[in-house]
Design a protein around this motif. Structure first.
Motif, short mmCIF file in Angstrom:
data_model
loop_
_atom_site.label_atom_id
_atom_site.label_comp_id
_atom_site.label_asym_id
_atom_site.label_seq_id
_atom_site.Cartn_x
_atom_site.Cartn_y
_atom_site.Cartn_z
N VAL A 37 0.82 -1.21 0.00
CA VAL A 37 0.00 0.00 0.00
C VAL A 37 0.86 1.26 0.00
O VAL A 37 1.84 1.36 0.74
N VAL A 38 0.43 2.23 -0.81
CA VAL A 38 1.00 3.58 -0.79
C VAL A 38 0.03 4.47 -0.01
O VAL A 38 -1.13 4.61 -0.38
N VAL A 39 0.53 5.04 1.08
CA VAL A 39 -0.26 5.93 1.92
C VAL A 39 0.01 7.37 1.49
O VAL A 39 1.16 7.82 1.53
N HIS A 40 -1.01 8.07 1.08
CA HIS A 40 -0.86 9.42 0.53
C HIS A 40 -1.41 10.46 1.50
O HIS A 40 -2.44 10.26 2.14
N ALA A 41 -0.72 11.58 1.58
CA ALA A 41 -1.20 12.74 2.33
C ALA A 41 -0.90 13.99 1.53
O ALA A 41 -0.02 14.00 0.66
#
Length: 252
Positions: A37-41
């Motif tokens: 998973v790529v966690v984006h903010a």
């Protein structure tokens, strides 16, 4: 599909706006289903990194990235970095969104444009950053997070409703374009969900929001996340162009 392994094993997912709330729950659920998973903010890398570290604790790979979804070049740069460090993205969840509520007649252009830029333009830019790779590989899943306001409307949210209604139309049309390439495009429509963003809703307003529902309670982020994960699995391989309500029975 075999039942002796996680349904999303070997897949890489990118979830916009996943450092907290519904997005965070989706990112963690994907890891439970076997995905990396790529966690984006948008701004807070520390929050995103904390979620990524939680995912790594499950044995899955994860990375945290910052990007402004309103800026096409930033999403393209993030896509390039993810491909180099993790691999090509198979699953995209367009969850990042914003609200700028107010009466339509008094709403300035700035509030209108900000909501449309994040909710609609951001969805378009993120999709363009990843969908070509999915098309080339003949497999992909895109899930857009929408809102009951885009279906039944809500006073004081004309800009928000217009943006989410546009994403619903985008979902249905894009699903038709992507079908020949093995890319499925759906939307999930959460109702009132118990997150940090709903904590300051006054009790009377909360009761009014829940009154039209069947279940008469707020949903939990995990109840949305499970539906999103299902839509991204091979178990949902005959579903595309659908708007799935997870709203306690609010929308028809």
């Amino acid at each position: 599909m075999p039942f002796n392994q996680p349904p999303l094993l070997g897949r890489i997912a990118f979830v916009t706006g996943s450092s907290r709330g519904i997005g965070r729950a989706i990112a963690v659920e994907f890891a439970r289903w076997g995905a990396d998973v790529v966690v984006h903010a948008h701004k807070n890398l520390d929050l995103a990194e904390a979620v990524a570290e939680e995912i790594r604790g499950t044995g899955r790979r994860a990375m945290a990235v910052l990007a402004d979804v309103r800026v096409k070049a930033e999403l393209e740069a993030a896509a390039d970095r993810v491909k180099a460090e993790l691999g090509p993205v198979d699953i995209l969840v367009n969850n990042a969104g914003t609200r700028q509520d107010g009466p339509f007649i008094l709403m300035g252009d700035e509030k209108w444009e900000e909501v449309m830029n994040v909710n609609l333009r951001g969805t378009v830019y993120a999709t363009k950053a990843f969908v070509r790779g999915m098309m080339n590989r003949k497999w992909g899943r895109i899930v857009n997070i929408v809102s009951p306001t885009g279906i039944i409307g809500k006073a004081g949210q004309t800009n928000y409703g217009a943006s989410k209604g546009a994403v619903i139309a985008l979902t249905r049309s894009l699903a038709r374009e992507m079908a020949p390439f093995g890319v499925l495009v759906n939307a999930v429509n959460p109702g009132l969900i118990h997150t940090e963003l709903t904590q300051d809703v006054p009790e009377e307003a909360r009761r009014q929001m829940l009154a039209p529902t069947i279940l008469k309670r707020e949903g939990e982020p995990e109840e949305v996340a499970g539906v999103v994960a299902f839509l991204c699995s091979d178990w949902a391989s005959y579903m595309s162009g659908q708007i799935i309500n997870v709203d306690g029975g609010l929308c028809p």
